[in-house]
Design a protein around this motif. Structure first.
Motif, PDB file in Angstrom:
ATOM      1  N   TYR A 168      29.300  34.325  48.360  1.00  0.00           N
ATOM      2  CA  TYR A 168      30.267  35.270  48.924  1.00  0.00           C
ATOM      3  C   TYR A 168      31.636  34.624  49.117  1.00  0.00           C
ATOM      4  O   TYR A 168      32.659  35.156  48.683  1.00  0.00           O
ATOM      5  CB  TYR A 168      29.693  35.766  50.247  1.00  0.00           C
ATOM      6  N   ASN A 169      31.677  33.477  49.779  1.00  0.00           N
ATOM      7  CA  ASN A 169      32.949  32.776  49.974  1.00  0.00           C
ATOM      8  C   ASN A 169      33.498  32.227  48.665  1.00  0.00           C
ATOM      9  O   ASN A 169      34.715  32.229  48.444  1.00  0.00           O
ATOM     10  CB  ASN A 169      32.767  31.632  50.964  1.00  0.00           C
ATOM     11  N   THR A 170      32.615  31.762  47.791  1.00  0.00           N
ATOM     12  CA  THR A 170      33.066  31.064  46.588  1.00  0.00           C
ATOM     13  C   THR A 170      33.789  31.992  45.625  1.00  0.00           C
ATOM     14  O   THR A 170      34.860  31.643  45.089  1.00  0.00           O
ATOM     15  CB  THR A 170      31.880  30.382  45.893  1.00  0.00           C
ATOM     16  N   TRP A 171      33.246  33.190  45.359  1.00  0.00           N
ATOM     17  CA  TRP A 171      33.935  34.067  44.404  1.00  0.00           C
ATOM     18  C   TRP A 171      35.295  34.509  44.951  1.00  0.00           C
ATOM     19  O   TRP A 171      36.261  34.657  44.189  1.00  0.00           O
ATOM     20  CB  TRP A 171      33.070  35.242  43.974  1.00  0.00           C
ATOM     21  N   GLN A 172      35.380  34.685  46.270  1.00  0.00           N
ATOM     22  CA  GLN A 172      36.669  35.037  46.856  1.00  0.00           C
ATOM     23  C   GLN A 172      37.679  33.904  46.688  1.00  0.00           C
ATOM     24  O   GLN A 172      38.855  34.137  46.351  1.00  0.00           O
ATOM     25  CB  GLN A 172      36.494  35.378  48.337  1.00  0.00           C
ATOM     26  N   CYS A 173      37.244  32.665  46.929  1.00  0.00           N
ATOM     27  CA  CYS A 173      38.136  31.513  46.765  1.00  0.00           C
ATOM     28  C   CYS A 173      38.620  31.382  45.324  1.00  0.00           C
ATOM     29  O   CYS A 173      39.787  31.050  45.088  1.00  0.00           O
ATOM     30  CB  CYS A 173      37.420  30.230  47.177  1.00  0.00           C
ATOM     31  N   ARG A 174      37.751  31.641  44.363  1.00  0.00           N
ATOM     32  CA  ARG A 174      38.137  31.510  42.955  1.00  0.00           C
ATOM     33  C   ARG A 174      39.234  32.519  42.602  1.00  0.00           C
ATOM     34  O   ARG A 174      40.201  32.194  41.893  1.00  0.00           O
ATOM     35  CB  ARG A 174      36.922  31.696  42.058  1.00  0.00           C
ATOM     36  N   ILE A 175      39.096  33.742  43.108  1.00  0.00           N
ATOM     37  CA  ILE A 175      40.127  34.754  42.872  1.00  0.00           C
ATOM     38  C   ILE A 175      41.411  34.384  43.599  1.00  0.00           C
ATOM     39  O   ILE A 175      42.513  34.497  43.050  1.00  0.00           O
ATOM     40  CB  ILE A 175      39.626  36.147  43.305  1.00  0.00           C
ATOM     41  N   MET A 176      41.272  33.935  44.843  1.00  0.00           N
ATOM     42  CA  MET A 176      42.448  33.547  45.615  1.00  0.00           C
ATOM     43  C   MET A 176      43.227  32.435  44.893  1.00  0.00           C
ATOM     44  O   MET A 176      44.461  32.501  44.778  1.00  0.00           O
ATOM     45  CB  MET A 176      42.013  33.073  47.010  1.00  0.00           C
ATOM     46  N   TYR A 177      42.510  31.422  44.397  1.00  0.00           N
ATOM     47  CA  TYR A 177      43.181  30.291  43.745  1.00  0.00           C
ATOM     48  C   TYR A 177      43.822  30.716  42.419  1.00  0.00           C
ATOM     49  O   TYR A 177      44.895  30.215  42.051  1.00  0.00           O
ATOM     50  CB  TYR A 177      42.179  29.165  43.511  1.00  0.00           C
ATOM     51  N   TYR A 178      43.211  31.657  41.706  1.00  0.00           N
ATOM     52  CA  TYR A 178      43.800  32.163  40.462  1.00  0.00           C
ATOM     53  C   TYR A 178      45.196  32.709  40.729  1.00  0.00           C
ATOM     54  O   TYR A 178      46.157  32.376  40.012  1.00  0.00           O
ATOM     55  CB  TYR A 178      42.916  33.253  39.859  1.00  0.00           C
ATOM     56  N   TRP A 179      45.328  33.539  41.767  1.00  0.00           N
ATOM     57  CA  TRP A 179      46.630  34.152  42.055  1.00  0.00           C
ATOM     58  C   TRP A 179      47.594  33.174  42.697  1.00  0.00           C
ATOM     59  O   TRP A 179      48.817  33.280  42.501  1.00  0.00           O
ATOM     60  CB  TRP A 179      46.446  35.412  42.902  1.00  0.00           C
ATOM     61  N   ASN A 222      33.634  31.245  32.980  1.00  0.00           N
ATOM     62  CA  ASN A 222      32.270  31.250  33.501  1.00  0.00           C
ATOM     63  C   ASN A 222      32.119  32.129  34.738  1.00  0.00           C
ATOM     64  O   ASN A 222      31.380  31.794  35.668  1.00  0.00           O
ATOM     65  CB  ASN A 222      31.809  29.821  33.814  1.00  0.00           C
ATOM     66  N   TRP A 223      32.833  33.244  34.741  1.00  0.00           N
ATOM     67  CA  TRP A 223      32.714  34.137  35.886  1.00  0.00           C
ATOM     68  C   TRP A 223      31.299  34.731  35.950  1.00  0.00           C
ATOM     69  O   TRP A 223      30.762  35.169  34.943  1.00  0.00           O
ATOM     70  CB  TRP A 223      33.730  35.287  35.805  1.00  0.00           C
ATOM     71  N   GLY A 224      30.732  34.721  37.128  1.00  0.00           N
ATOM     72  CA  GLY A 224      29.423  35.302  37.332  1.00  0.00           C
ATOM     73  C   GLY A 224      28.273  34.379  37.014  1.00  0.00           C
ATOM     74  O   GLY A 224      27.103  34.739  37.198  1.00  0.00           O
ATOM     75  N   ALA A 231      41.851  38.609  37.555  1.00  0.00           N
ATOM     76  CA  ALA A 231      41.337  37.276  37.875  1.00  0.00           C
ATOM     77  C   ALA A 231      39.971  37.038  37.233  1.00  0.00           C
ATOM     78  O   ALA A 231      39.745  36.011  36.579  1.00  0.00           O
ATOM     79  CB  ALA A 231      41.266  37.096  39.387  1.00  0.00           C
ATOM     80  N   THR A 232      39.059  37.980  37.393  1.00  0.00           N
ATOM     81  CA  THR A 232      37.701  37.771  36.872  1.00  0.00           C
ATOM     82  C   THR A 232      37.683  37.727  35.348  1.00  0.00           C
ATOM     83  O   THR A 232      36.848  37.056  34.750  1.00  0.00           O
ATOM     84  CB  THR A 232      36.741  38.864  37.373  1.00  0.00           C
ATOM     85  N   ALA A 233      38.627  38.434  34.712  1.00  0.00           N
ATOM     86  CA  ALA A 233      38.700  38.408  33.248  1.00  0.00           C
ATOM     87  C   ALA A 233      39.171  37.061  32.717  1.00  0.00           C
ATOM     88  O   ALA A 233      38.886  36.695  31.574  1.00  0.00           O
ATOM     89  CB  ALA A 233      39.637  39.512  32.752  1.00  0.00           C
ATOM     90  N   ASN A 234      39.898  36.305  33.554  1.00  0.00           N
ATOM     91  CA  ASN A 234      40.516  35.067  33.084  1.00  0.00           C
ATOM     92  C   ASN A 234      39.912  33.796  33.674  1.00  0.00           C
ATOM     93  O   ASN A 234      40.231  32.699  33.204  1.00  0.00           O
ATOM     94  CB  ASN A 234      42.015  35.103  33.390  1.00  0.00           C
ATOM     95  N   ARG A 272      32.949  41.725  36.111  1.00  0.00           N
ATOM     96  CA  ARG A 272      34.243  41.932  35.477  1.00  0.00           C
ATOM     97  C   ARG A 272      34.459  43.424  35.216  1.00  0.00           C
ATOM     98  O   ARG A 272      33.520  44.198  35.117  1.00  0.00           O
ATOM     99  CB  ARG A 272      34.318  41.159  34.163  1.00  0.00           C
ATOM    100  N   ASN A 273      35.743  43.807  35.149  1.00  0.00           N
ATOM    101  CA  ASN A 273      36.136  45.163  34.771  1.00  0.00           C
ATOM    102  C   ASN A 273      35.571  46.220  35.718  1.00  0.00           C
ATOM    103  O   ASN A 273      34.928  47.191  35.291  1.00  0.00           O
ATOM    104  CB  ASN A 273      35.713  45.470  33.330  1.00  0.00           C
ATOM    105  N   LEU A 274      35.841  46.038  37.016  1.00  0.00           N
ATOM    106  CA  LEU A 274      35.482  47.071  37.987  1.00  0.00           C
ATOM    107  C   LEU A 274      36.193  48.374  37.643  1.00  0.00           C
ATOM    108  O   LEU A 274      37.330  48.372  37.156  1.00  0.00           O
ATOM    109  CB  LEU A 274      35.897  46.632  39.393  1.00  0.00           C
ATOM    110  N   SER A 275      35.551  49.492  37.929  1.00  0.00           N
ATOM    111  CA  SER A 275      36.190  50.788  37.672  1.00  0.00           C
ATOM    112  C   SER A 275      37.378  50.968  38.601  1.00  0.00           C
ATOM    113  O   SER A 275      37.335  50.595  39.783  1.00  0.00           O
ATOM    114  CB  SER A 275      35.192  51.926  37.875  1.00  0.00           C
ATOM    115  N   LEU A 276      38.448  51.528  38.051  1.00  0.00           N
ATOM    116  CA  LEU A 276      39.637  51.772  38.864  1.00  0.00           C
ATOM    117  C   LEU A 276      39.411  52.971  39.781  1.00  0.00           C
ATOM    118  O   LEU A 276      38.591  53.852  39.486  1.00  0.00           O
ATOM    119  CB  LEU A 276      40.842  52.015  37.963  1.00  0.00           C
ATOM    120  N   PRO A 277      40.147  53.023  40.892  1.00  0.00           N
ATOM    121  CA  PRO A 277      39.989  54.151  41.819  1.00  0.00           C
ATOM    122  C   PRO A 277      40.405  55.466  41.174  1.00  0.00           C
ATOM    123  O   PRO A 277      41.170  55.491  40.197  1.00  0.00           O
ATOM    124  CB  PRO A 277      40.934  53.789  42.966  1.00  0.00           C
TER     125      PRO A 277
END
Length: 361
Positions: A78-89, A358-360, A352-355, A329-334
Motif C-alpha cells: 500500500y505505501n510502496t505503490w504510492q511512493c513510486r507514483i509520488m517519486y515519479y512526479w 515493472n509496475w504491479g 505514472a503507472t504507464a511509465n 495500469r490504465n484506470l478508467s477515467l471518471p
C-alpha cells in the motif's frame, strides 16, 4: 560508534522520554505569539492565521533556497505503490521553472532494505521497539525522522515533509519565509477546542494556545536546523500523548499531527498557514494554484458525474481499494462532469503507472 550502539543509546533516550520532555517544556525560551499578518512586517503579528502567501517573501537575494523532500513509509504494498507514483512526479517537476526542489529520500521505517532501494533514494530507519507504538503505526514517523536527521548527509538547508499519497502537480518553490515554516492548515486540527488537553503538553507559561498552529507535519517546509530541534520533541510528545487516555481519545488518528504542532510551538517555530499548498479531492474541485494533490479521501460518483456522499460510487477511485496490490495500469477515467481535481488525479496516476518499470510486479 557502530550503528547498533547508536540505536541502543537512542532507545535509552526513549525510555526516559517523559523525563526529558518535562525538562524541555520547563525551558525559559520565549515563544512568539499570534500569527504573522500577510500585510505587515514579519516582526509584527495579528490574531488571524495567514491563509494566503505574503506578496513578498524573503528570497535571500537571488539565491535559490533548495529543500529536500522526505517521505516516510512502511514496506507495505500500500505505501510502496504510492511512493513510486509520488517519486515519479517529483522527478518530472524537480527541474521545472521556479522549482527549488532538491534531493529526495524515502525514509523507510521497516528496519530493512526492500527491492525498491535502487528505484527511489531510500534511508532505512528502525521501527519503534515492539509494542511501543501501541498499534498506532504512525508513531514510527517521528522516530524515523529523528534517525534520518541524525545519520543522513542532507545537503539542503530546508526540508519538505511529504507523504506517500501526495502527487506533485507543479514545480514547488521554497514557500517558507524568514524564520517561519510553511504548512497546510487542516480544518480538523483545532487547538482551541482541545486547549485543556493540550495544556498537559503545552503549558500556559509557554504562551497562548494559538501558538499551536492547526497543522500536521505534512505538508510542511521548514528549515533543517529547526526540524532537528523539533523532531525529538515531536517523537516524545507523540509517545506521551498516546500514553495519556484523554489525549489518545481526543486526537485519535491525528494524534501525531497534534504532537508535531505542539513540538513546533514549544521550539518557537511559527508557520505560514498556506491554504494553496495542496488540494484534497473530491472536496477541492480545481487545481488552481495548488502544488500537491493529497488523495486521502475516496472519490465516488454516479455515471452522471454526481458525487455520491458516503456511498460506493458507480465509478470510484479510493487508495484503500489497493491495500494488497497496486492499482492496475490504465484506470478508467471518471464520467463526464466530474471535477478537474479528480480527473487530473486519475490521469496522473495512469501516466505514472504507464511509465514506471515493472509496475504491479
Amino acid at each position: 560508534m557502530g550503528y547498533e550502539s547508536v540505536f541502543f543509546s537512542v532507545l535509552v533516550t526513549l525510555s526516559v522520554a517523559l523525563i526529558t520532555y518535562n525538562v524541555l517544556i520547563s525551558a525559559n525560551a520565549p515563544l512568539k505569539q499570534g500569527f504573522p499578518s500577510s500585510t505587515t512586517n514579519h516582526n509584527q503579528f495579528s490574531t488571524d492565521p495567514v491563509i494566503e502567501m505574503p506578496q513578498q517573501r524573503s528570497r535571500e537575494g537571488s539565491k535559490r533556497r533548495l529543500f529536500h523532500t522526505a517521505v516516510t513509509a512502511s514496506d507495505s504494498v500500500y505505501n510502496t505503490w504510492q511512493c513510486r507514483i509520488m517519486y515519479y512526479w517529483f522527478k518530472k517537476f524537480r527541474e521545472g521553472p521556479g522549482s527549488e526542489m532538491g534531493g529526495f529520500t524515502r525514509v523507510l521505517h521497516s528496519g530493512k532494505p526492500d527491492r525498491f532501494m535502487d528505484e527511489m533514494p531510500t534511508f532505512v530507519a528502525q521501527p519503534l521497539p515492539a509494542g511501543m507504538d501501541q498499534g498506532y503505526i504512525v508513531l514510527n514517523r517521528p522516530w524515523a525522522f529523528v534517525q534520518w536527521l541524525e545519520k543522513a548527509d542532507i545537503k539542503e538547508d530546508y526540508i519538505l515533509m511529504a507523504e506517500p499519497d501526495h502527487i506533485i502537480v507543479k514545480p514547488i518553490p521554497n514557500l517558507s519565509r524568514d524564520e517561519m515554516g510553511v504548512a497546510f492548515p487542516f480544518f480538523y486540527i483545532e487547538p482551541k477546542k482541545y486547549e485543556s488537553t493540550l495544556r498537559k503538553f503545552f503549558p500556559a507559561d509557554k504562551g497562548p494556545i494559538t501558538n499551536v498552529d492547526p497543522i500536521g507535519n505534512s505538508p510542511v517546509i521548514v528549515a533543517k536546523a529547526s526540524l532537528k530541534k523539533i523532531a525529538t520533541t515531536w517523537m516524545n510528545v507523540s509517545l506521551a500523548m498516546k500514553k495519556d487516555p484523554e489525549a489518545d481519545k481526543a486526537f485519535g488518528w491525528v494524534l501525531e499531527m497534534y504532537a508535531y504542532a505542539v513540538a513546533s510551538a514549544l521550539h518557537g517555530v511559527r508557520n505560514i498557514l498556506y491554504k494553496d499548498f495542496m488540494l484534497q479531492p473530491p472536496w477541492d474541485t480545481e487545481i488552481g494554484k495548488k502544488f500537491i494533490i493529497h488523495y486521502t479521501y475516496g472519490c465516488d460518483f454516479d455515471m452522471q458525474g454526481k458525487l455520491m456522499h458516503g456511498k460506493f460510487g458507480e465509478w470510484r477511485f479510493d487508495k484503500r481499494s489497493y491495500t494488497e496490490f497496486p492499482p492496475p495500469r490504465n484506470l478508467s477515467l471518471p464520467p463526464a462532469g466530474v471535477s478537474e481535481s479528480v480527473v487530473t488525479l486519475v490521469k496522473m496516476v495512469n501516466e505514472a503507472t504507464a511509465n514506471i518499470p515493472n509496475w504491479g510486479s
